[in-house]
Design an enzyme around this catalytic site. Structure first.
Site, PDB file in Angstrom:
ATOM      1  N   ASP A 191      -4.393  -4.651   5.981  1.00  0.00           N
ATOM      2  CA  ASP A 191      -4.715  -5.518   4.851  1.00  0.00           C
ATOM      3  C   ASP A 191      -3.535  -6.448   4.547  1.00  0.00           C
ATOM      4  O   ASP A 191      -2.381  -6.029   4.547  1.00  0.00           O
ATOM      5  CB  ASP A 191      -5.036  -4.664   3.624  1.00  0.00           C
ATOM      6  CG  ASP A 191      -5.587  -5.496   2.469  1.00  0.00           C
ATOM      7  OD1 ASP A 191      -6.163  -6.573   2.729  1.00  0.00           O
ATOM      8  OD2 ASP A 191      -5.444  -5.059   1.315  1.00  0.00           O
TER       9      ASP A 191
ATOM     10  N   HIS B 246      -2.905  -1.017  -3.307  1.00  0.00           N
ATOM     11  CA  HIS B 246      -3.986  -0.062  -3.083  1.00  0.00           C
ATOM     12  C   HIS B 246      -3.735   1.151  -3.977  1.00  0.00           C
ATOM     13  O   HIS B 246      -2.694   1.801  -3.859  1.00  0.00           O
ATOM     14  CB  HIS B 246      -4.039   0.369  -1.619  1.00  0.00           C
ATOM     15  CG  HIS B 246      -4.276  -0.784  -0.676  1.00  0.00           C
ATOM     16  ND1 HIS B 246      -3.930  -0.743   0.659  1.00  0.00           N
ATOM     17  CD2 HIS B 246      -4.838  -2.004  -0.890  1.00  0.00           C
ATOM     18  CE1 HIS B 246      -4.273  -1.888   1.229  1.00  0.00           C
ATOM     19  NE2 HIS B 246      -4.805  -2.670   0.312  1.00  0.00           N
TER      20      HIS B 246
ATOM     21  N   SER C  49       0.854  -1.184   0.000  1.00  0.00           N
ATOM     22  CA  SER C  49       0.000   0.000   0.000  1.00  0.00           C
ATOM     23  C   SER C  49       0.892   1.237   0.000  1.00  0.00           C
ATOM     24  O   SER C  49       1.670   1.421  -0.925  1.00  0.00           O
ATOM     25  CB  SER C  49      -0.945  -0.023   1.206  1.00  0.00           C
ATOM     26  OG  SER C  49      -1.840   1.077   1.157  1.00  0.00           O
TER      27      SER C  49
END
Length: 334
Positions: free
Chosen positions: A277, A178, A151
């Protein structure tokens, strides 16, 4: 068998090292004054066990021991004096990994019986490691795919890892990042320019993932391994399922789907990123017998996702970014 020694007494370290050198199958690769000095070198040299006579009442030492045992899954033999033994009866369980606590002899009490017992314990550790899902087992698998999740700070981190994998990488690479809607095509083009050793593209629904190619999740769509296709190659699926923890694509979706299809043949890397995540996906991969490498705090732009994976027990190995490509190549026998 590679051994590291940590003890505050230089005399004790010398006694242990001199006596263990008599055994041809034991190699002392480090001898230092405390476990804090072992952590960084252990990540690179990967010892089979650490022998320590550290002060168990020292909180920083306990944190180092936890990193060695829990995060890196390195077996420990802890020599503790009688006072410390009284206060650490639950020591192995607190580390959540294999650790043996033995009485620490005085300097004049390191005799033949002590070293005979110590070597027996080391051999027992070696045997258990070869039979269990220890970190060394990672190199004995035939992995079918490499999954990467990242991310915040991810593009830079992932590009460094991919560029260092060289040409003719033997596995398909599935990558969830992401990313904002509309930015995915330009990012794929950027990756192609900085990582010319690999083919990099946005994943398409239903395509077969081939070795040496990176398949990146498009913005706002989950990338999932749908099934195993011809020659054991993954068949990909793009999903419009609900976001997971407000994220689509979600690293967890990719990692869990890979573990479901490929079980112990799944290799995954979780790099820098905010939030949690990928942590659950890493844990599922480990539970299915696969292998996970998590980026160390020292090189992360944001130590959120890797930290969550470590806390959840989903990190087989924790490595600084620069060491990750080499380890991937070792695991894929390249």
């Amino acid at each position: 068998m590679k051994i590291m020694i940590a003890d505050g007494s230089a005399v004790v370290r010398a006694i242990i090292e001199q006596n263990l050198k008599q055994y041809a199958d034991i190699q002392i690769i480090a001898s230092v004054s405390n476990c804090n000095k072992i952590v960084d070198s252990a990540r690179n040299q990967m010892p089979d066990a650490v022998i320590t006579g550290t002060d168990l009442t020292d909180e920083s030492e306990n944190i180092a021991l936890k990193k060695l045992s829990q995060e890196m899954q390195i077996p420990l033999i802890v020599m503790a004096d009688s006072k410390a033994l009284d206060s650490v009866s639950n020591f192995p369980s607190r580390l959540q990994a294999h650790a043996e606590v033995i009485p620490k002899p005085g300097v004049k009490e390191f005799n033949d019986d002590f070293f005979s017992n110590l070597v027996d314990k080391l051999k027992s550790i070696e045997t258990r490691s070869s039979l269990s899902g220890s970190r060394q087992e990672g190199g004995k698998k035939e992995y079918k795919l490499l999954c990467i999740g990242a991310s915040t700070g991810g593009p830079t981190a992932v590009s460094e890892v991919l560029a260092a994998l060289g040409n003719n990488f033997p596995l398909p690479i599935l990558y969830t990042q992401h990313i904002e809607i509309g930015a995915d095509k330009n990012m794929a083009k950027w990756f192609s320019s900085v990582c010319p050793n690999l083919r990099i593209k946005l994943a398409e629904n239903g395509e077969v993932a081939k070795p040496g190619t990176v398949y990146m999740a498009p913005a706002d769509r989950h990338l999932i391994v749908d099934c195993e296709g011809p020659h054991g190659l993954p068949i990909l699926k793009l999903s419009d399922e609900e976001p997971e923890r407000f994220l689509r694509p979600a690293v967890n979706k990719l990692f869990r789907s890979a573990a479901t299809i490929y079980q112990s043949n799944t290799l995954a890397v979780l790099l820098t990123g905010m939030g949690a995540d990928g942590a659950d996906g890493c844990k599922v991969i480990c539970e299915r017998g696969g292998w996970t490498i998590v980026e160390d705090k020292s090189t992360c732009a944001v130590f959120g996702m890797p930290a969550a994976a470590i806390e959840l027990g989903g990190a087989r190995e924790v490595l600084p970014r620069g060491s990750i490509p080499k380890r991937i190549l070792e695991l894929t026998h390249k």
